[in-house]
Write an enzyme that holds these catalytic residues in place. Sequence first.
Site, PDB file in Angstrom:
ATOM      1  N   LYS A   1       0.824  -1.214   0.000  1.00  0.00           N
ATOM      2  CA  LYS A   1       0.000   0.000   0.000  1.00  0.00           C
ATOM      3  C   LYS A   1       0.860   1.267   0.000  1.00  0.00           C
ATOM      4  CE  LYS A   1      -2.263  -1.789   3.563  1.00  0.00           C
ATOM      5  NZ  LYS A   1      -1.928  -3.216   3.433  1.00  0.00           N
ATOM      6  N   ILE A   2       1.865   1.321   0.902  1.00  0.00           N
ATOM      7  CA  ILE A   2       2.687   2.534   1.004  1.00  0.00           C
ATOM      8  C   ILE A   2       3.630   2.640  -0.199  1.00  0.00           C
ATOM      9  CG2 ILE A   2       4.460   3.692   2.389  1.00  0.00           C
ATOM     10  CD1 ILE A   2       3.116   2.389   4.889  1.00  0.00           C
TER      11      ILE A   2
ATOM     12  N   ASP B   1      10.077  -6.962  -4.737  1.00  0.00           N
ATOM     13  CA  ASP B   1       9.000  -7.459  -3.874  1.00  0.00           C
ATOM     14  C   ASP B   1       8.793  -8.923  -4.217  1.00  0.00           C
ATOM     15  OD1 ASP B   1       6.386  -7.972  -2.604  1.00  0.00           O
ATOM     16  OD2 ASP B   1       6.158  -5.801  -2.528  1.00  0.00           O
TER      17      ASP B   1
ATOM     18  N   CYS C   1       8.880  -2.422   2.958  1.00  0.00           N
ATOM     19  CA  CYS C   1       8.414  -3.782   3.265  1.00  0.00           C
ATOM     20  C   CYS C   1       8.321  -3.929   4.789  1.00  0.00           C
ATOM     21  CB  CYS C   1       9.350  -4.827   2.658  1.00  0.00           C
ATOM     22  SG  CYS C   1      11.025  -4.748   3.276  1.00  0.00           S
ATOM     23  N   PRO C   2       7.561  -4.903   5.274  1.00  0.00           N
ATOM     24  CA  PRO C   2       7.462  -5.078   6.729  1.00  0.00           C
ATOM     25  C   PRO C   2       8.720  -5.710   7.298  1.00  0.00           C
ATOM     26  CG  PRO C   2       6.185  -6.766   5.605  1.00  0.00           C
ATOM     27  CD  PRO C   2       6.752  -5.886   4.531  1.00  0.00           C
TER      28      PRO C   2
ATOM     29  N   THR D   1      11.472   4.474   6.049  1.00  0.00           N
ATOM     30  CA  THR D   1      10.320   4.906   6.864  1.00  0.00           C
ATOM     31  C   THR D   1       9.543   3.680   7.322  1.00  0.00           C
ATOM     32  OG1 THR D   1       8.977   5.111   4.866  1.00  0.00           O
ATOM     33  CG2 THR D   1      10.000   7.130   5.688  1.00  0.00           C
ATOM     34  N   SER D   2      10.179   2.486   7.229  1.00  0.00           N
ATOM     35  CA  SER D   2       9.421   1.267   7.497  1.00  0.00           C
ATOM     36  C   SER D   2       9.656   0.734   8.912  1.00  0.00           C
ATOM     37  CB  SER D   2       9.744   0.221   6.438  1.00  0.00           C
ATOM     38  OG  SER D   2       8.667  -0.663   6.313  1.00  0.00           O
ATOM     39  N   ARG D   3      10.780   0.076   9.140  1.00  0.00           N
ATOM     40  CA  ARG D   3      11.131  -0.385  10.483  1.00  0.00           C
ATOM     41  C   ARG D   3      12.658  -0.374  10.597  1.00  0.00           C
ATOM     42  NH1 ARG D   3       6.733   0.621  11.710  1.00  0.00           N
ATOM     43  NH2 ARG D   3       5.108  -0.711  12.593  1.00  0.00           N
TER      44      ARG D   3
ATOM     45  N   ASP E   1      13.213   7.441   9.423  1.00  0.00           N
ATOM     46  CA  ASP E   1      12.151   7.801  10.361  1.00  0.00           C
ATOM     47  C   ASP E   1      12.044   6.729  11.440  1.00  0.00           C
ATOM     48  OD1 ASP E   1       9.845   9.450  11.086  1.00  0.00           O
ATOM     49  OD2 ASP E   1       8.622   7.718  10.511  1.00  0.00           O
TER      50      ASP E   1
ATOM     51  N   GLU F   1      14.921   2.251  18.638  1.00  0.00           N
ATOM     52  CA  GLU F   1      14.146   3.477  18.848  1.00  0.00           C
ATOM     53  C   GLU F   1      13.271   3.443  20.098  1.00  0.00           C
ATOM     54  OE1 GLU F   1      11.803   3.562  15.156  1.00  0.00           O
ATOM     55  OE2 GLU F   1      10.018   3.252  16.377  1.00  0.00           O
TER      56      GLU F   1
ATOM     57  N   HIS G   1      10.009   8.662  14.021  1.00  0.00           N
ATOM     58  CA  HIS G   1       8.818   7.851  13.728  1.00  0.00           C
ATOM     59  C   HIS G   1       7.558   8.713  13.633  1.00  0.00           C
ATOM     60  CE1 HIS G   1       7.794   3.372  13.722  1.00  0.00           C
ATOM     61  NE2 HIS G   1       6.846   4.014  13.078  1.00  0.00           N
TER      62      HIS G   1
HETATM   63  P1  NAD Z   1       1.805  -3.823   2.869  1.00  0.00           P
HETATM   64  O1  NAD Z   1       1.575  -5.120   3.550  1.00  0.00           O
HETATM   65  O2  NAD Z   1       0.662  -3.219   2.098  1.00  0.00           O
HETATM   66  O3  NAD Z   1       3.037  -3.943   1.875  1.00  0.00           O
HETATM   67  C1  NAD Z   1       4.244  -4.577   2.215  1.00  0.00           C
HETATM   68  C2  NAD Z   1       4.895  -5.087   0.940  1.00  0.00           C
HETATM   69  O4  NAD Z   1       6.141  -5.675   1.306  1.00  0.00           O
HETATM   70  C3  NAD Z   1       4.057  -6.184   0.225  1.00  0.00           C
HETATM   71  O5  NAD Z   1       3.926  -5.877  -1.137  1.00  0.00           O
HETATM   72  C4  NAD Z   1       4.872  -7.445   0.476  1.00  0.00           C
HETATM   73  O6  NAD Z   1       4.754  -8.389  -0.590  1.00  0.00           O
HETATM   74  C5  NAD Z   1       6.296  -6.890   0.561  1.00  0.00           C
HETATM   75  N1  NAD Z   1       7.190  -7.816   1.230  1.00  0.00           N
HETATM   76  C6  NAD Z   1       6.948  -8.606   2.304  1.00  0.00           C
HETATM   77  N2  NAD Z   1       8.017  -9.376   2.569  1.00  0.00           N
HETATM   78  C7  NAD Z   1       8.962  -9.066   1.653  1.00  0.00           C
HETATM   79  C8  NAD Z   1      10.269  -9.527   1.409  1.00  0.00           C
HETATM   80  N3  NAD Z   1      10.810 -10.498   2.157  1.00  0.00           N
HETATM   81  N4  NAD Z   1      10.958  -8.991   0.375  1.00  0.00           N
HETATM   82  C9  NAD Z   1      10.411  -8.027  -0.395  1.00  0.00           C
HETATM   83  N5  NAD Z   1       9.150  -7.553  -0.227  1.00  0.00           N
HETATM   84  C10 NAD Z   1       8.442  -8.067   0.801  1.00  0.00           C
HETATM   85  O7  NAD Z   1       2.316  -2.837   4.000  1.00  0.00           O
HETATM   86  P2  NAD Z   1       2.274  -1.239   3.991  1.00  0.00           P
HETATM   87  O8  NAD Z   1       0.987  -0.768   4.551  1.00  0.00           O
HETATM   88  O9  NAD Z   1       2.702  -0.738   2.655  1.00  0.00           O
HETATM   89  O10 NAD Z   1       3.378  -0.903   5.108  1.00  0.00           O
HETATM   90  C11 NAD Z   1       4.739  -1.250   4.913  1.00  0.00           C
HETATM   91  C12 NAD Z   1       5.494  -1.049   6.206  1.00  0.00           C
HETATM   92  O11 NAD Z   1       5.560   0.346   6.526  1.00  0.00           O
HETATM   93  C13 NAD Z   1       4.818  -1.649   7.459  1.00  0.00           C
HETATM   94  O12 NAD Z   1       5.110  -3.036   7.592  1.00  0.00           O
HETATM   95  C14 NAD Z   1       5.443  -0.852   8.573  1.00  0.00           C
HETATM   96  O13 NAD Z   1       6.616  -1.509   9.018  1.00  0.00           O
HETATM   97  C15 NAD Z   1       5.824   0.474   7.904  1.00  0.00           C
HETATM   98  N6  NAD Z   1       5.066   1.609   8.437  1.00  0.00           N
HETATM   99  C16 NAD Z   1       5.760   2.656   8.958  1.00  0.00           C
HETATM  100  C17 NAD Z   1       5.073   3.760   9.473  1.00  0.00           C
HETATM  101  C18 NAD Z   1       5.788   4.967  10.036  1.00  0.00           C
HETATM  102  O14 NAD Z   1       5.147   5.823  10.670  1.00  0.00           O
HETATM  103  N7  NAD Z   1       7.088   5.131   9.849  1.00  0.00           N
HETATM  104  C19 NAD Z   1       3.685   3.757   9.445  1.00  0.00           C
HETATM  105  C20 NAD Z   1       3.007   2.683   8.889  1.00  0.00           C
HETATM  106  C21 NAD Z   1       3.709   1.605   8.383  1.00  0.00           C
END
Ligand code: NAD
Length: 333
Positions: free
Chosen positions: A154-155, A174, A205-206, A232-234, A258, A263, A295
């Site tokens: 999604k992001i 991905d 990615c997560p 900005t993920s983890r 971020d 953290e 964050h």
């Molecule tokens: P999502 O589930 O919609 O998308 C994650 C994508 O990562 C998917 O397309 C999945 O196939 C891919 N993926 C999973 N494992 C993988 C791997 N081993 N190799 C490559 N790709 C892989 O999630 P999203 O809503 O887009 O969110 C993504 C991440 O953003 C969340 O998991 C979270 O950690 C992070 N996030 C951060 C904040 C922030 O404030 N900084 C806020 C929300 C989310």
Amino acid sequence: MKVAVFSSHSYDRQFLTAANQAHSHELVFFEPRLTPETAPLAAGFPAVCAFINDTLNASVLEILAAQGTELLALRSAGFNHVDIDRAHQLGLTVARVPAYSPYAVAEHAVALIMALNRKIYRAYNRVRDDNFALEGLLGFDLHGSTVGIVGTGKIGQCFAKIVHGFGCNLLAYDLYQSPACLELGTRYVSLSTLLAESDIISLHCPLTPDTHHLINEASLQCLKPGAMLINTSRGGLMDTQAVINHIKAGRIGYLGIDVYEQEENLFFQDLSDEIIQDDTFQLLQSFPNVLITAHQAFFTRNALENIADTTLLNITQFEQGQPLPNQVHPKLD
Ligand code: NAD
């Protein structure tokens, strides 16, 4: 339902209280993080509401379950901080907010890119000091540059649309290809190709056992010299020490983060009067080509409204025995 809300700040109280008008749960706000020491505060609360830096390992879950908690309502999309298997064994239901505003996070990733590239943080400080020199502020056109997106969920898809609008060439890595990204002309490649060909890399990615330290000493060897790395993920997606080594070697040209591996000891608190004990973080801060935010990528009004609405809806659905579409099951982990 009686809900113990941990890690609650003024904004959590504001948005949850407003959204609760449609639900009438009994919300009790606790400022501390959920830890083994603070878990007893939740005694007698059937629902516990937690955020990303709350500790939800086996021992905390065992305390909560023994005290009568049945539902863990996460105010986050990510659930990497929860021992889902143990929660399941203890009969604790876990629900999350799968999507609250992918735009908020994607737009923040772009904000980091723009600020780093055009050195906005340095320019702001200079101009306030009546220093109008341009040396050291040179940037590059985003138009025509290559952006590598790791994770096109999604992001990642929102981010792809924005940078496509700048006229960037898009690469992605991905497990699955996104039709929306393919439509933008995104080319799916291996991680090593993405790192080698991208001017800017953004992680979306997560954090899972598979993605832990995805950016490490070995993968960074593939990096295009001078590339910009955005996370900005983890924090756990990057081996921070390896990243520092490559910044010092000049291979990483810019770093915008971020999120940070350690953290939970720093973020979401005002530590401006304290001596920070985390030397790695302090070293990272000292580099002129590193920009750190604490964050805040999710932190828009729109996202907080959606988080509050979905969290309280999850609690209501659980209380009324309705289907719980946002439940996290062990098999998803
Ligand atoms: P999502 O589930 O919609 O998308 C994650 C994508 O990562 C998917 O397309 C999945 O196939 C891919 N993926 C999973 N494992 C993988 C791997 N081993 N190799 C490559 N790709 C892989 O999630 P999203 O809503 O887009 O969110 C993504 C991440 O953003 C969340 O998991 C979270 O950690 C992070 N996030 C951060 C904040 C922030 O404030 N900084 C806020 C929300 C989310």
